[in-house]
Enzyme design. Structure first.
Site, PDB file in Angstrom:
ATOM      1  N   HIS A   1       0.837  -1.205   0.000  1.00 44.05           N
ATOM      2  CA  HIS A   1       0.000   0.000   0.000  1.00 44.05           C
ATOM      3  C   HIS A   1       0.875   1.260   0.000  1.00 44.05           C
ATOM      4  CE1 HIS A   1      -3.142  -2.751   1.361  1.00 44.05           C
ATOM      5  NE2 HIS A   1      -4.042  -1.775   1.275  1.00 44.05           N
TER       6      HIS A   1
ATOM      7  N   ASN B   1       8.105  -3.982   3.612  1.00 44.77           N
ATOM      8  CA  ASN B   1       6.706  -3.599   3.727  1.00 44.77           C
ATOM      9  C   ASN B   1       6.177  -3.782   5.149  1.00 44.77           C
ATOM     10  OD1 ASN B   1       4.016  -2.946   3.001  1.00 44.77           O
ATOM     11  ND2 ASN B   1       3.549  -5.097   2.609  1.00 44.77           N
TER      12      ASN B   1
END
Length: 338
Positions: free
Chosen positions: A207, A237
């Site tokens: 994201h 991440n």
């Protein structure tokens, strides 16, 4: 009586390589003689022909033109399909390094393609899609709680921007994570990443507008569109990037006003991709934070690797110099993170 022909010995390897190197660099002398400083960045010394790569002797303007030419060649390759073409494309990307995106400034006159989500930008001054070279196939995408400047060339966002505040963070705390990833149907199919591109790739669907930042269930669902994702190293991440996102939320909870967050990828060095749609893997990711009330901005630029470390944040001027993204031009920036 027949005589046997005398075999000629092959040229000495190092001599042949030297000759090839001199031939490839001789053009720099020609360019210098014809165009002077318009092409060359420095006077050429004979030793440069041997020691310096040809690009190092070009002026900044000429190198920028060369980067644009390379990106144009890449964009043409995305219009063809097939196994043989894919092999050629992979070989070409190894030879041609990726160009950096051109610097761009927020619009001061109109809200343009981001009119539906202009409130996500500082002073409601969205990015100008028209300022981005068409070779990146730029596309403006509005969601309920963030805006995406998308690239049909890379099949990923170029920049994602969102407006955080204390009230938004309190709303987001009550929203359940959906975890329903999907391809974004707003994007033309030829420019779109799909779920299969990430499957078994070894990369997370990372994201850029964090799921935990979303103030409603609809916004949460929108954040799982692949138009909000980049191929991200899993450790990067889940640990490093996750910590940056959490730290930014904590700051937004304490801030006196709105905090704008710009996140995006950088593509430096040879282009690596995942999936049949050739989704570009970022070499680095950036996050620029702007405290509107405090007129402060700071940023992080981190390698997309498991061993990356969070370092001291850079100020806005250093960020622009590093990334060539002038995302806050025309806005008051008087300090950095203290």
């Amino acid at each position: 009586m027949a005589t046997r022909k005398k075999k000629s010995s092959p040229p000495v390897t190092w001599l042949r390589r030297l000759r090839q190197r001199l031939t490839s660099r001789m053009a720099c002398f020609v360019w210098g003689a014809i165009f002077g400083n318009a092409i060359l960045s420095q006077p050429i010394q004979p030793l440069n022909l041997i020691l310096e790569p040809p690009e190092n002797m070009l002026s900044a303007a000429s190198r920028q033109w060369l980067d644009a030419l390379r990106a144009g060649i890449r964009s043409l390759s995305t219009t063809f399909t097939g196994t043989a073409v894919q092999v050629l494309r992979e070989q070409a990307t190894e030879l041609i390094p990726a160009a950096a995106p051109p610097a761009t400034s927020p619009t001061t006159a109109t809200q343009g393609e981001f009119a539906a989500c202009a409130d996500q930008f500082p002073a409601q001054r969205p990015l100008q899609v028209s300022a981005i070279s068409m070779q990146w196939a730029p596309l403006a995408l509005c969601s309920d709680a963030f805006a995406v400047l998308y690239s049909g060339l890379t099949k990923t966002p170029m920049v994602v921007v969102e407006k955080l505040s204390r009230s938004r963070m309190l709303q987001a705390a009550d929203i359940a994570r959906s975890d329903q990833f999907y391809a974004d149907s707003r994007i033309p199919q030829a420019w779109r990443a799909t779920l299969s591109d990430y499957q078994n790739s070894g990369f997370d669907r990372g994201h850029l507008s964090a799921a935990a930042n979303q103030p409603s269930q609809a916004a949460m669902a929108q954040s799982f569109a692949l138009s909000n994702m980049v191929p991200q190293d899993p450790t990067h991440n889940r640990k490093l990037w996750s910590k940056l996102e959490a730290d930014t939320r904590k700051y937004a909870l304490r801030a006196a006003g709105n905090v704008y967050v710009f996140s995006g990828p950088l593509h430096e060095g040879s282009t690596q991709t995942v999936g049949s749609n050739a989704v570009w893997i970022p070499s680095h990711l950036f996050k620029l934070v702007y405290d509107e009330a405090g007129q402060r901005a700071w940023a992080y630029v981190l390698p997309n690797r498991a061993d990356a470390q969070i370092t001291r944040p850079m100020d806005y001027a250093s960020f622009v110099q590093r990334t060539r993204w002038s995302l806050l031009d025309g806005l008051p920036v008087t300090g950095s993170l203290r």
